[in-house]
Scaffold this motif. Sequence first.
Motif, mmCIF file in Angstrom:
data_model
loop_
_atom_site.group_PDB
_atom_site.id
_atom_site.type_symbol
_atom_site.label_atom_id
_atom_site.label_comp_id
_atom_site.label_asym_id
_atom_site.label_seq_id
_atom_site.Cartn_x
_atom_site.Cartn_y
_atom_site.Cartn_z
ATOM 1 N N TYR A 1 6.474 1.182 -12.415
ATOM 2 C CA TYR A 1 7.596 0.638 -13.195
ATOM 3 C C TYR A 1 8.881 1.417 -12.916
ATOM 4 N N ASN A 2 8.725 2.722 -12.661
ATOM 5 C CA ASN A 2 9.888 3.591 -12.474
ATOM 6 C C ASN A 2 10.230 3.862 -11.009
ATOM 7 N N ILE A 3 9.462 3.320 -10.096
ATOM 8 C CA ILE A 3 9.651 3.649 -8.677
ATOM 9 C C ILE A 3 10.980 3.104 -8.145
ATOM 10 N N ASN A 4 11.543 3.827 -7.204
ATOM 11 C CA ASN A 4 12.763 3.392 -6.541
ATOM 12 C C ASN A 4 12.624 3.738 -5.066
ATOM 13 N N VAL A 5 12.115 2.805 -4.290
ATOM 14 C CA VAL A 5 11.912 2.991 -2.856
ATOM 15 C C VAL A 5 13.206 2.582 -2.152
ATOM 16 N N THR A 6 13.739 3.475 -1.358
ATOM 17 C CA THR A 6 15.009 3.179 -0.678
ATOM 18 C C THR A 6 14.862 3.037 0.832
ATOM 19 N N GLU B 1 15.040 -1.975 -0.263
ATOM 20 C CA GLU B 1 14.713 -1.216 -1.468
ATOM 21 C C GLU B 1 13.634 -1.934 -2.274
ATOM 22 N N ILE B 2 12.900 -1.152 -3.062
ATOM 23 C CA ILE B 2 11.930 -1.716 -3.998
ATOM 24 C C ILE B 2 12.111 -1.004 -5.323
ATOM 25 N N HIS B 3 12.323 -1.773 -6.366
ATOM 26 C CA HIS B 3 12.274 -1.287 -7.737
ATOM 27 C C HIS B 3 11.941 -2.487 -8.617
ATOM 28 N N PHE B 4 11.539 -2.206 -9.820
ATOM 29 C CA PHE B 4 11.069 -3.271 -10.691
ATOM 30 C C PHE B 4 11.987 -3.407 -11.897
ATOM 31 N N SER B 5 12.269 -4.633 -12.250
ATOM 32 C CA SER B 5 13.107 -4.937 -13.402
ATOM 33 C C SER B 5 12.464 -4.393 -14.666
ATOM 34 N N SER B 6 13.238 -3.735 -15.515
ATOM 35 C CA SER B 6 12.682 -3.221 -16.767
ATOM 36 C C SER B 6 12.364 -4.362 -17.741
ATOM 37 N N LEU B 7 12.980 -5.502 -17.548
ATOM 38 C CA LEU B 7 12.767 -6.643 -18.430
ATOM 39 C C LEU B 7 11.416 -7.312 -18.197
ATOM 40 N N ALA C 1 0.835 -1.208 0.000
ATOM 41 C CA ALA C 1 0.000 0.000 0.000
ATOM 42 C C ALA C 1 0.869 1.257 0.000
ATOM 43 N N ARG C 2 1.926 1.249 0.771
ATOM 44 C CA ARG C 2 2.824 2.406 0.843
ATOM 45 C C ARG C 2 3.477 2.670 -0.520
ATOM 46 N N THR C 3 3.891 1.614 -1.189
ATOM 47 C CA THR C 3 4.506 1.757 -2.508
ATOM 48 C C THR C 3 3.490 2.273 -3.526
ATOM 49 N N LEU C 4 2.291 1.721 -3.501
ATOM 50 C CA LEU C 4 1.235 2.170 -4.411
ATOM 51 C C LEU C 4 0.885 3.640 -4.148
ATOM 52 N N LEU C 5 0.758 4.035 -2.896
ATOM 53 C CA LEU C 5 0.434 5.431 -2.578
ATOM 54 C C LEU C 5 1.543 6.378 -3.031
ATOM 55 N N ARG C 6 2.790 5.943 -2.951
ATOM 56 C CA ARG C 6 3.892 6.767 -3.462
ATOM 57 C C ARG C 6 3.766 6.955 -4.973
#
Length: 144
Positions: free
Chosen positions: A119-124, A132-138, A96-101
């Motif tokens: 897709y572009n998020i970078n949670v540190t 950390e949270i980020h998503f692979s571009s692949l 939820a925190r990531t989605l709200l960001r």
Amino acid sequence: DFGFKFISYGARGTDISDVKKLSLPSSTNDLVVSQWWSAGTRNPFSRDFIRRWRIHEAQLWIDERSNAKDKISASFASPDEQLVPNWVGATGYEAARTLLRAISSVGSTNCAAVRQALYNINVTDSILSGGEIHFSSLNRQLQN
């Protein structure tokens, strides 16, 4: 044979190519699945989450006990039985925190814009392992 297909999720989840192999209903589009979490996770963000959880749960217990007509039958267990969050609550919190960001970053709830922001998020400062949270571009799979 059980007559249905399924995906087994490992510690890092599944890959989008696995999902595309299945004939899933459109209701599964944009499905977000979180990874595991443990109260033993040692990163500082996780420790802070546990501290805040304990304060919140203790206050709920105090409030319920104060307002209960019958002090013995208050529905909350004692604080020592609920002062550690479980992985379901923790991963839901982080999802939820990531989605709200993502929503906040685009200033809208437009699905396409929010999806692109995710897709572009970078949670540190994640409570998940790795911090950390980020998503692979692949394959758009959670990386941390």
